[in-house]
Scaffold this active site. Structure first.
Site, PDB file in Angstrom:
ATOM      1  N   HIS A  84       6.397 -55.469 -30.718  1.00  0.00           N
ATOM      2  CA  HIS A  84       6.449 -54.231 -31.483  1.00  0.00           C
ATOM      3  C   HIS A  84       7.020 -54.490 -32.867  1.00  0.00           C
ATOM      4  O   HIS A  84       7.750 -55.439 -33.078  1.00  0.00           O
ATOM      5  CB  HIS A  84       7.334 -53.196 -30.780  1.00  0.00           C
ATOM      6  CG  HIS A  84       6.888 -52.883 -29.394  1.00  0.00           C
ATOM      7  ND1 HIS A  84       5.836 -52.040 -29.124  1.00  0.00           N
ATOM      8  CD2 HIS A  84       7.335 -53.317 -28.200  1.00  0.00           C
ATOM      9  CE1 HIS A  84       5.673 -51.959 -27.821  1.00  0.00           C
ATOM     10  NE2 HIS A  84       6.564 -52.733 -27.231  1.00  0.00           N
ATOM     11  N   ALA A 144      15.264 -56.163 -19.668  1.00  0.00           N
ATOM     12  CA  ALA A 144      15.684 -55.252 -20.729  1.00  0.00           C
ATOM     13  C   ALA A 144      17.178 -54.974 -20.670  1.00  0.00           C
ATOM     14  O   ALA A 144      17.756 -54.809 -19.597  1.00  0.00           O
ATOM     15  CB  ALA A 144      14.911 -53.945 -20.616  1.00  0.00           C
TER      16      ALA A 144
END
Length: 181
Positions: A84, A144
């Site tokens: 991203h 994460a």
């Protein structure tokens, strides 16, 4: 670095994104993805003479470099994939192997000039912090939100604050289109 070597790095990055190294795929991805444009400039900056100057020019006009804090001096292997266009900060002394995935909001830092060494086929999930003098093995998946403060063994899946090995089942499964140099 010779032009042929720079071209191979750009092709490896293209392959990670599109699964091929066709010129049409390059042009479409270059026009569509500001992150890929940043990567092309990053790779060209490693070249010599006119290639390096062209890379620095592209680097300076690319707005994405404000989100991606990876210095031109950072050593990154073949097949980098950035998921991203979100903030990423990496210490310039960090060494990153081949086929590494970097997700949004990744920080790899050091206060004592002892940056991390990251192996091949490593997936680094969103909001991961890798701190100080750690060695991350090959084929590692970092979940994460993890905070990595210790070395991680090969073929492991880790997560948590502080990151702990969860298992050794199917690590690196998120590394698609691996580049084999």
């Amino acid at each position: 670095m010779k032009f042929s070597e720079v071209k191979k790095y750009v092709q490896s990055d293209l392959y990670r994104y599109s699964g091929n190294v066709k010129i049409l795929s390059f042009l479409l991805l270059y026009l569509k993805s500001s992150v890929f444009r940043w990567q092309v400039a990053f790779r060209l900056c490693k070249g010599k003479r006119i290639i390096k100057l062209f890379g620095i020019f592209l680097w300076l006009i690319n707005r994405t470099r404000k989100n991606i804090g990876i210095y031109r001096e950072t050593n990154i292997g073949f097949g980098l994939f950035i998921g991203h266009n979100a903030p990423i900060q990496i210490n310039p002394g960090t060494i990153i192997g081949n086929n590494c995935n970097l997700s949004q909001c990744v920080t790899i830092g050091t206060n004592d000039n002892t940056p991390a060494i990251i192996g091949n086929n490593v997936y680094i999930g969103p909001n991961v912090c890798i701190v100080e003098n750690v060695v991350i093995g090959d084929n590692v998946t970092i979940g994460a939100g993890s905070v990595v403060t210790k070395n991680l063994p090969d073929n492991s899946t880790v997560a948590g604050n502080y990151a702990k090995v969860l298992n050794y089942n199917n690590p690196g499964r998120y590394i698609n289109n691996k580049w084999n140099s």
